[in-house]
Motif scaffolding. Structure first.
Motif, PDB file in Angstrom:
ATOM      1  N   LEU A  20       0.832  -1.194   0.000  1.00 56.07           N
ATOM      2  CA  LEU A  20       0.000   0.000   0.000  1.00 56.07           C
ATOM      3  C   LEU A  20       0.870   1.248   0.000  1.00 56.07           C
ATOM      4  O   LEU A  20       1.736   1.410   0.860  1.00 56.07           O
ATOM      5  N   ARG A  21       0.652   2.110  -0.980  1.00 52.08           N
ATOM      6  CA  ARG A  21       1.340   3.410  -1.020  1.00 52.08           C
ATOM      7  C   ARG A  21       0.411   4.477  -0.436  1.00 52.08           C
ATOM      8  O   ARG A  21       0.811   5.257   0.394  1.00 52.08           O
ATOM      9  N   HIS A  22      -0.834   4.502  -0.938  1.00 55.77           N
ATOM     10  CA  HIS A  22      -1.858   5.365  -0.350  1.00 55.77           C
ATOM     11  C   HIS A  22      -3.235   4.971  -0.872  1.00 55.77           C
ATOM     12  O   HIS A  22      -3.361   4.157  -1.768  1.00 55.77           O
ATOM     13  N   VAL A  23      -4.255   5.560  -0.260  1.00 54.77           N
ATOM     14  CA  VAL A  23      -5.654   5.284  -0.581  1.00 54.77           C
ATOM     15  C   VAL A  23      -6.205   6.510  -1.304  1.00 54.77           C
ATOM     16  O   VAL A  23      -5.869   7.644  -0.973  1.00 54.77           O
ATOM     17  N   THR A  24      -7.057   6.281  -2.303  1.00 55.28           N
ATOM     18  CA  THR A  24      -7.637   7.387  -3.058  1.00 55.28           C
ATOM     19  C   THR A  24      -9.109   7.102  -3.349  1.00 55.28           C
ATOM     20  O   THR A  24      -9.578   5.992  -3.143  1.00 55.28           O
ATOM     21  N   LYS A  25      -9.833   8.093  -3.832  1.00 55.66           N
ATOM     22  CA  LYS A  25     -11.261   7.952  -4.100  1.00 55.66           C
ATOM     23  C   LYS A  25     -11.484   7.125  -5.365  1.00 55.66           C
ATOM     24  O   LYS A  25     -10.944   7.429  -6.425  1.00 55.66           O
ATOM     25  N   LEU A  26     -12.309   6.110  -5.240  1.00 55.36           N
ATOM     26  CA  LEU A  26     -12.560   5.173  -6.333  1.00 55.36           C
ATOM     27  C   LEU A  26     -13.170   5.850  -7.561  1.00 55.36           C
ATOM     28  O   LEU A  26     -12.714   5.636  -8.684  1.00 55.36           O
ATOM     29  N   GLY A  27     -14.191   6.660  -7.363  1.00 57.03           N
ATOM     30  CA  GLY A  27     -14.857   7.310  -8.503  1.00 57.03           C
ATOM     31  C   GLY A  27     -13.907   8.152  -9.325  1.00 57.03           C
ATOM     32  O   GLY A  27     -13.941   8.117 -10.567  1.00 57.03           O
ATOM     33  N   ASP A  28     -13.041   8.919  -8.652  1.00 56.60           N
ATOM     34  CA  ASP A  28     -12.068   9.763  -9.363  1.00 56.60           C
ATOM     35  C   ASP A  28     -11.081   8.909 -10.162  1.00 56.60           C
ATOM     36  O   ASP A  28     -10.718   9.251 -11.282  1.00 56.60           O
ATOM     37  N   VAL A  29     -10.653   7.790  -9.565  1.00 54.76           N
ATOM     38  CA  VAL A  29      -9.690   6.906 -10.232  1.00 54.76           C
ATOM     39  C   VAL A  29     -10.311   6.282 -11.483  1.00 54.76           C
ATOM     40  O   VAL A  29      -9.689   6.257 -12.542  1.00 54.76           O
ATOM     41  N   ILE A  30     -11.535   5.795 -11.374  1.00 52.62           N
ATOM     42  CA  ILE A  30     -12.181   5.170 -12.532  1.00 52.62           C
ATOM     43  C   ILE A  30     -12.341   6.181 -13.662  1.00 52.62           C
ATOM     44  O   ILE A  30     -12.018   5.895 -14.822  1.00 52.62           O
ATOM     45  N   THR A  31     -12.802   7.375 -13.332  1.00 55.45           N
ATOM     46  CA  THR A  31     -12.959   8.426 -14.348  1.00 55.45           C
ATOM     47  C   THR A  31     -11.628   8.708 -15.035  1.00 55.45           C
ATOM     48  O   THR A  31     -11.554   8.805 -16.270  1.00 55.45           O
TER      49      THR A  31
ATOM     50  N   ASP B  94     -18.921  -0.097 -11.808  1.00 56.84           N
ATOM     51  CA  ASP B  94     -18.204   0.821 -12.696  1.00 56.84           C
ATOM     52  C   ASP B  94     -16.831   0.321 -13.109  1.00 56.84           C
ATOM     53  O   ASP B  94     -16.312   0.714 -14.152  1.00 56.84           O
ATOM     54  N   VAL B  95     -16.227  -0.539 -12.314  1.00 61.88           N
ATOM     55  CA  VAL B  95     -14.901  -1.075 -12.640  1.00 61.88           C
ATOM     56  C   VAL B  95     -14.959  -1.916 -13.912  1.00 61.88           C
ATOM     57  O   VAL B  95     -14.003  -1.970 -14.679  1.00 61.88           O
ATOM     58  N   GLY B  96     -16.090  -2.548 -14.183  1.00 61.92           N
ATOM     59  CA  GLY B  96     -16.259  -3.349 -15.393  1.00 61.92           C
ATOM     60  C   GLY B  96     -16.058  -2.562 -16.673  1.00 61.92           C
ATOM     61  O   GLY B  96     -15.751  -3.129 -17.728  1.00 61.92           O
ATOM     62  N   LYS B  97     -16.186  -1.247 -16.619  1.00 62.16           N
ATOM     63  CA  LYS B  97     -15.980  -0.396 -17.796  1.00 62.16           C
ATOM     64  C   LYS B  97     -14.533  -0.432 -18.285  1.00 62.16           C
ATOM     65  O   LYS B  97     -14.252  -0.097 -19.432  1.00 62.16           O
ATOM     66  N   LEU B  98     -13.610  -0.838 -17.420  1.00 59.31           N
ATOM     67  CA  LEU B  98     -12.192  -0.893 -17.793  1.00 59.31           C
ATOM     68  C   LEU B  98     -11.838  -2.161 -18.564  1.00 59.31           C
ATOM     69  O   LEU B  98     -10.741  -2.274 -19.091  1.00 59.31           O
ATOM     70  N   LEU B  99     -12.759  -3.130 -18.607  1.00 61.12           N
ATOM     71  CA  LEU B  99     -12.501  -4.380 -19.317  1.00 61.12           C
ATOM     72  C   LEU B  99     -12.718  -4.183 -20.814  1.00 61.12           C
ATOM     73  O   LEU B  99     -13.337  -3.215 -21.250  1.00 61.12           O
ATOM     74  N   ASP B 100     -12.203  -5.096 -21.609  1.00 66.86           N
ATOM     75  CA  ASP B 100     -12.352  -5.022 -23.054  1.00 66.86           C
ATOM     76  C   ASP B 100     -12.961  -6.318 -23.561  1.00 66.86           C
ATOM     77  O   ASP B 100     -12.285  -7.344 -23.533  1.00 66.86           O
ATOM     78  N   PRO B 101     -14.217  -6.298 -23.997  1.00 71.11           N
ATOM     79  CA  PRO B 101     -15.109  -5.137 -24.096  1.00 71.11           C
ATOM     80  C   PRO B 101     -15.610  -4.720 -22.717  1.00 71.11           C
ATOM     81  O   PRO B 101     -15.630  -5.528 -21.793  1.00 71.11           O
ATOM     82  N   PRO B 102     -16.029  -3.452 -22.589  1.00 70.91           N
ATOM     83  CA  PRO B 102     -16.549  -2.976 -21.310  1.00 70.91           C
ATOM     84  C   PRO B 102     -17.737  -3.823 -20.858  1.00 70.91           C
ATOM     85  O   PRO B 102     -18.530  -4.282 -21.673  1.00 70.91           O
ATOM     86  N   GLN B 103     -17.846  -4.025 -19.543  1.00 69.62           N
ATOM     87  CA  GLN B 103     -18.925  -4.817 -18.974  1.00 69.62           C
ATOM     88  C   GLN B 103     -19.675  -4.004 -17.932  1.00 69.62           C
ATOM     89  O   GLN B 103     -19.144  -3.029 -17.390  1.00 69.62           O
TER      90      GLN B 103
END
Length: 161
Positions: free
Chosen positions: A65-76, A131-140
């Motif tokens: 672990l380096r640090h924790v961040t907001k999930l929504g901002d990271v996905i965007t 929302d994490v599924g959007k990073l897959l190819d194809p998006p899910q």
């Protein structure tokens, strides 16, 4: 209860994205504290699902672990980048409890973990949320497993550790 959880993980793994042949690596996730909750060291299986095979071979043997961040901002942010995506699951039964603890902590609090942060690369662990599924190819529409997402800075030296 742990047997039921393990059965659910097995079902999720079967329904997960297609993993490329030979594109798996076990990585030690080092002991840490996530928002005052202790997480013991565990072994995680990273399976390449989006990206280039050479990156897989350069994935470190251990992450912390380096640090924790907001999930929504990271996905965007990640949806706007060219990324390498790994499905992450417990390597064995002994690792399942800690894996599930990390998933639940991140999901409940809407966080992502930064586990690698160098001038050459940035890597996040993202919990299994829709929302994490959007990073897959194809998006899910959803994603049953935690994802490891690697963002490379090709201009930076040196390459991945």
């Amino acid at each position: 209860v742990e047997d039921e959880i393990a059965d659910e993980i097995a079902k999720d793994i079967e329904a997960s994205a297609v993993v490329r042949d030979g594109a798996r690596k076990v990585v030690r996730f080092l002991e840490c504290s996530i928002r005052k909750t202790a997480v013991r060291e565990c072994r995680l299986l990273f399976s390449l699902v989006v990206g280039d095979m050479p990156v897989m071979q350069r994935l470190p043997d251990q992450l912390g672990l380096r640090h924790v961040t907001k999930l929504g901002d990271v996905i965007t942010y990640l949806l706007q980048q060219r990324v390498t995506v790994f499905e992450v699951e417990p390597e064995g039964e002994a690792d399942t409890v800690e894996y599930l603890k990390v998933c639940e902590l991140l999901r409940e609090r809407g966080h992502a973990l930064v586990v690698l942060d160098t001038p050459a690369c940035l890597m996040y662990l993202l919990p299994p949320v829709n929302d994490v599924g959007k990073l897959l190819d194809p998006p899910q529409d959803s994603c049953p497993n935690m994802l490891g997402v690697l963002l490379l800075n090709l201009a930076a030296e040196p390459p991945l550790p």
